[in-house]
Design a protein around this motif. Structure first.
Motif, mmCIF file in Angstrom:
data_model
loop_
_atom_site.group_PDB
_atom_site.id
_atom_site.type_symbol
_atom_site.label_atom_id
_atom_site.label_comp_id
_atom_site.label_asym_id
_atom_site.label_seq_id
_atom_site.Cartn_x
_atom_site.Cartn_y
_atom_site.Cartn_z
ATOM 1 N N ALA A 121 6.124 18.984 -21.634
ATOM 2 C CA ALA A 121 7.185 17.988 -21.440
ATOM 3 C C ALA A 121 8.168 18.453 -20.368
ATOM 4 O O ALA A 121 8.590 17.658 -19.518
ATOM 5 C CB ALA A 121 7.907 17.725 -22.762
ATOM 6 N N GLY A 122 8.522 19.726 -20.397
ATOM 7 C CA GLY A 122 9.444 20.273 -19.404
ATOM 8 C C GLY A 122 8.882 20.179 -17.993
ATOM 9 O O GLY A 122 9.601 19.821 -17.043
ATOM 10 N N ALA A 123 7.603 20.475 -17.838
ATOM 11 C CA ALA A 123 6.966 20.391 -16.523
ATOM 12 C C ALA A 123 6.955 18.948 -16.015
ATOM 13 O O ALA A 123 7.264 18.695 -14.841
ATOM 14 C CB ALA A 123 5.541 20.932 -16.591
ATOM 15 N N PHE A 124 6.650 18.003 -16.903
ATOM 16 C CA PHE A 124 6.634 16.598 -16.483
ATOM 17 C C PHE A 124 8.040 16.108 -16.121
ATOM 18 O O PHE A 124 8.220 15.381 -15.140
ATOM 19 C CB PHE A 124 6.019 15.712 -17.570
ATOM 20 N N MET A 125 9.035 16.514 -16.896
ATOM 21 C CA MET A 125 10.417 16.124 -16.579
ATOM 22 C C MET A 125 10.876 16.746 -15.264
ATOM 23 O O MET A 125 11.556 16.101 -14.463
ATOM 24 C CB MET A 125 11.357 16.493 -17.727
ATOM 25 N N ALA A 126 10.484 17.993 -15.027
ATOM 26 C CA ALA A 126 10.853 18.651 -13.770
ATOM 27 C C ALA A 126 10.202 17.949 -12.579
ATOM 28 O O ALA A 126 10.859 17.743 -11.542
ATOM 29 C CB ALA A 126 10.450 20.127 -13.808
ATOM 30 N N LEU A 127 8.945 17.567 -12.709
ATOM 31 C CA LEU A 127 8.274 16.840 -11.633
ATOM 32 C C LEU A 127 8.919 15.477 -11.387
ATOM 33 O O LEU A 127 9.069 15.053 -10.230
ATOM 34 C CB LEU A 127 6.787 16.660 -11.950
ATOM 35 N N ALA A 128 9.293 14.793 -12.462
ATOM 36 C CA ALA A 128 9.972 13.500 -12.316
ATOM 37 C C ALA A 128 11.326 13.678 -11.633
ATOM 38 O O ALA A 128 11.685 12.907 -10.732
ATOM 39 C CB ALA A 128 10.141 12.835 -13.681
ATOM 40 N N ALA A 129 12.071 14.692 -12.026
ATOM 41 C CA ALA A 129 13.383 14.954 -11.416
ATOM 42 C C ALA A 129 13.225 15.329 -9.944
ATOM 43 O O ALA A 129 13.988 14.845 -9.086
ATOM 44 C CB ALA A 129 14.097 16.070 -12.175
ATOM 45 N N TYR A 130 12.236 16.147 -9.637
ATOM 46 C CA TYR A 130 11.985 16.544 -8.252
ATOM 47 C C TYR A 130 11.642 15.313 -7.394
ATOM 48 O O TYR A 130 12.134 15.155 -6.277
ATOM 49 C CB TYR A 130 10.864 17.578 -8.183
ATOM 50 N N THR A 184 13.768 14.089 -4.215
ATOM 51 C CA THR A 184 13.173 14.174 -2.872
ATOM 52 C C THR A 184 12.669 12.840 -2.327
ATOM 53 O O THR A 184 12.678 12.634 -1.120
ATOM 54 C CB THR A 184 12.007 15.181 -2.854
ATOM 55 N N GLN A 185 12.206 11.936 -3.217
ATOM 56 C CA GLN A 185 11.610 10.690 -2.739
ATOM 57 C C GLN A 185 12.339 9.444 -3.226
ATOM 58 O O GLN A 185 11.967 8.326 -2.870
ATOM 59 C CB GLN A 185 10.139 10.620 -3.170
ATOM 60 N N GLY A 186 13.317 9.632 -4.093
ATOM 61 C CA GLY A 186 14.065 8.492 -4.607
ATOM 62 C C GLY A 186 13.397 7.758 -5.756
ATOM 63 O O GLY A 186 13.904 6.755 -6.234
ATOM 64 N N VAL A 187 12.243 8.259 -6.209
ATOM 65 C CA VAL A 187 11.544 7.674 -7.359
ATOM 66 C C VAL A 187 10.985 8.794 -8.233
ATOM 67 O O VAL A 187 10.538 9.815 -7.717
ATOM 68 C CB VAL A 187 10.388 6.732 -6.940
ATOM 69 N N ALA A 188 11.032 8.586 -9.522
ATOM 70 C CA ALA A 188 10.507 9.598 -10.446
ATOM 71 C C ALA A 188 8.985 9.535 -10.533
ATOM 72 O O ALA A 188 8.315 10.543 -10.724
ATOM 73 C CB ALA A 188 11.120 9.417 -11.826
ATOM 74 N N GLU A 189 8.433 8.343 -10.393
ATOM 75 C CA GLU A 189 6.991 8.145 -10.556
ATOM 76 C C GLU A 189 6.262 8.424 -9.245
ATOM 77 O O GLU A 189 5.913 7.521 -8.503
ATOM 78 C CB GLU A 189 6.708 6.725 -11.045
ATOM 79 N N THR A 190 6.041 9.695 -9.010
ATOM 80 C CA THR A 190 5.371 10.125 -7.782
ATOM 81 C C THR A 190 3.906 10.432 -8.041
ATOM 82 O O THR A 190 3.468 10.527 -9.192
ATOM 83 C CB THR A 190 6.046 11.385 -7.224
ATOM 84 N N ASN A 191 3.193 10.620 -6.955
ATOM 85 C CA ASN A 191 1.784 11.003 -7.075
ATOM 86 C C ASN A 191 1.639 12.353 -7.757
ATOM 87 O O ASN A 191 0.690 12.589 -8.506
ATOM 88 C CB ASN A 191 1.139 11.015 -5.687
ATOM 89 N N ALA A 192 2.579 13.265 -7.503
ATOM 90 C CA ALA A 192 2.522 14.593 -8.130
ATOM 91 C C ALA A 192 2.655 14.478 -9.648
ATOM 92 O O ALA A 192 1.915 15.130 -10.397
ATOM 93 C CB ALA A 192 3.618 15.492 -7.575
#
Length: 179
Positions: free
Chosen positions: A89-98, A102-110
């Motif tokens: 969960a922490g990894a997914f939240m960190a990716l969403a925050a990143y 950086t891109q202005g959206v939480a739902e990124t390809n990463a």
């Protein structure tokens, strides 16, 4: 009560599943592997035309977060309690925050790719374990099916673990009392 604590029992301590327990395991395995097929179906296109992660990827996230600790702890004989769920969960939240920063959206390809790969592993592991467990009547938890199969092939006894989630342990107990 469901617990992620690792409580291994000696070989032969737990009842083997009967026909009903094996059918339930087969059903769970089929559902997991069906979901894996759905995930593979969107592998090249995780973000829809609306810019959101496809719903099939989101569908397994909550149940996956519940199941990951059991899968890791019981399947790999680890005593990590809820750490696998918290780390995931922490990894997914960190990716969403990143992505948001950086891109202005939480739902990124990463984020989509990370959740997709995590779910692909988790539900493949669960589905395969359930199928093997149904085929060889693994005593206790289906997540010990790989250990049980190795034990039968090698002749080395392995530890067992009661099934902490769902109906399997009560079904196995009930079926063994009727034999």
């Amino acid at each position: 009560m469901a617990t992620t604590d690792l409580k291994l029992e000696d070989s032969g301590s737990l009842p083997k599943p009967g026909p009903i327990g094996r059918i339930v395991r087969l059903s769970f395995g089929t559902l997991c592997l069906y979901y894996v097929v759905d995930l593979i179906g969107v592998s090249g296109d995780l973000i829809g035309s609306d810019g959101h992660i496809r719903s099939v990827v989101w569908n397994g996230l909550l149940i996956g977060l519940v199941l990951i600790s059991y899968t890791v702890n019981i399947g790999f004989s680890r005593g990590w309690k809820k750490r696998p769920a918290f780390l995931s969960a922490g990894a997914f939240m960190a990716l969403a925050a990143y992505g948001q920063v950086t891109q202005g959206v939480a739902e990124t390809n990463a984020l989509a790719s990370s959740i997709w790969m995590w779910e692909l592993y988790l539900f493949s592991h669960l589905g395969t374990a359930c199928m093997i467990s149904a085929a060889i009547a693994t005593p206790g938890c289906e997540l010990r099916a790989f250990h049980e199969l190795y034990s039968r092939l090698s002749g080395n006894p392995t530890k067992e673990h009661f099934c902490p989630l769902g109906p399997l342990h009560p079904i196995d107990k009930w079926e063994s009392s009727k034999r």
